[in-house]
Design an enzyme around this catalytic site. Sequence first.
Site, PDB file in Angstrom:
ATOM      1  N   HIS A 217       1.209  -1.207   0.057  1.00  0.00           N
ATOM      2  CA  HIS A 217      -0.238  -0.039  -0.169  1.00  0.00           C
ATOM      3  C   HIS A 217       0.745   0.978   0.025  1.00  0.00           C
ATOM      4  CE1 HIS A 217      -3.748   2.368   1.750  1.00  0.00           C
ATOM      5  NE2 HIS A 217      -2.579   2.857   1.648  1.00  0.00           N
ATOM      6  N   GLU A 218       2.022   1.032   1.053  1.00  0.00           N
ATOM      7  CA  GLU A 218       2.690   2.407   0.894  1.00  0.00           C
ATOM      8  C   GLU A 218       3.764   2.990  -0.493  1.00  0.00           C
ATOM      9  OE1 GLU A 218       2.543   5.064   2.835  1.00  0.00           O
ATOM     10  OE2 GLU A 218       1.040   3.705   3.794  1.00  0.00           O
TER      11      GLU A 218
HETATM   12 ZN   LIG Z   1      -2.079   5.344   2.390  1.00  0.00          ZN
END
Ligand SMILES: [Zn+2]
Length: 383
Positions: free
Chosen positions: A67-68
Amino acid sequence: MKGRIPLGRWAGVPVGAHWSVLLAVALVAQAVAASVLPAAAPGRPLAVYWVVGVVVAVAFFASLAAHELAHTVVARRHGVGVRRIDLWLLGGVSQLTSRPPTPRADFLISVAGPATSAAVAVGAAGVAVLVDAVGGGVLATTAALWLAFTNGVLAVFNLVPAAPLDGGRVLRAAVWWRTGSRARGERAATDAGRGFGFLLLAAGVALVVTGAAAGVWWLLMGAFVLAAAGAERQYAVVREALGELPVRDAMRPDPAVAPGWWTVQGFLERRAPVVRQRVFPVVSFDGVPVGVTSLAELTELPEQQRLTTRVADVCRPLTATAGPDEPLAEVLTRVPLARPRDVVVVLRDGRVLGLVTAEDVDRAVELARAGASASTQDSWSRS
Ligand SMILES: [Zn+2]
C-alpha cells in the site's frame, strides 16, 4: 520516529518499522492462529494453526508495505520525492519531500494506496475461491479470505475523507480542483480529520463503557487521527502564511559558525558566550560546512571530555540545507524543524550564507501575517 527499526531500502526509499508493527504482526498471528483458524477448521494440531497464522501475519504486513509503496511509485512518477516510509501499528506513512504539484497528482498519489489494498483484497478472494475449487483445504481458504477481508477494510477505512487518511487527501485534491485553492482543500481535509478523530474517540469511549475491549483500538486511532490532523493543519497554516517567501528573506545572514577543529571546551568558553545563537554550522579549517551542532548538544558532553574532543567529532552531519532562493515553505516540507537543535543551513557555492531556525520560521510567519493584515487595513482606509 523513535523506536524505528530500519528495514533497508525498497525501490530506493528507506523503509522502517516502529516496534509497534512487530506487536501488530504478533497480534495478527495470535488472532488468526488462536481463534480464526480453529473456528473454521477445528481439531488440527496447534502447530499447524500457528504456522499458518505467522504466514498470514507476514502477508498482512507485506500488504501494508505494498500500500505504502504504491503511494511512493505514483508520487515519483509525478516528480514528488519520497524521503522515507514508516510502517507502524496502524499502517504506514510515506513522507514526501515536496507537495504534489497539481490536484490531479495529489488525487492519483493518494488513491494509489487504497487501490492497491483493494486489488490485494480481490486477489486474495480469488485465491480463496481457486483453492476451494481444487479442494485445497479449509485452512488455506480461510487464510486467503482473512487477508481479503482485512485488505478490504484497509482500503475502505483509508478512503474515509478525513486527514491524515488517504481519503482526506482525495478530499483535499477535490476541493483544490473545484476552487483552485490548495489552502482551501487543506482546510477542508484537516477540519474533516478533526471531526473524524472526535467521532472515533466517542465511539471508543462508548465501546469501553459498554465493556468492549476493542474500544481501546478506537481510542488509539482517534487520538492518532486527531493529532495528525492537528499537525497537518498547523503546517498548512504556516505554508499558507509563508506563500512563496524565499529562504533569504527569513534567514539570519552571516551566522556565527563553530570551527570544527576547536575543542568543545574552547568553543563553549570563548565563542558561545559572545554570540546570540544556540545552533551553529560547523566548518572545516578552509571554511567548508561539515555539520551542525547546538549548545544543548555540546553541553551534554561530560566536562572531562570537552577538553579533548573537537567540535567536528561530535557534530551532526549536515543534512538540512537550502539555497537562498528556494521557497521557505517547500524547504519546511522537506525538513521539519524541531527546536532548539535543528536548523536549515543556507548555502551558496558551498559556503554558509545564513541560518533558518524554528524561531526564524515563527518570525517569518508572524511578519507575513502582519503584512497581510496591514494591507487589508490599507484597502479599508482607502475605500
Ligand atoms: Zn495510504
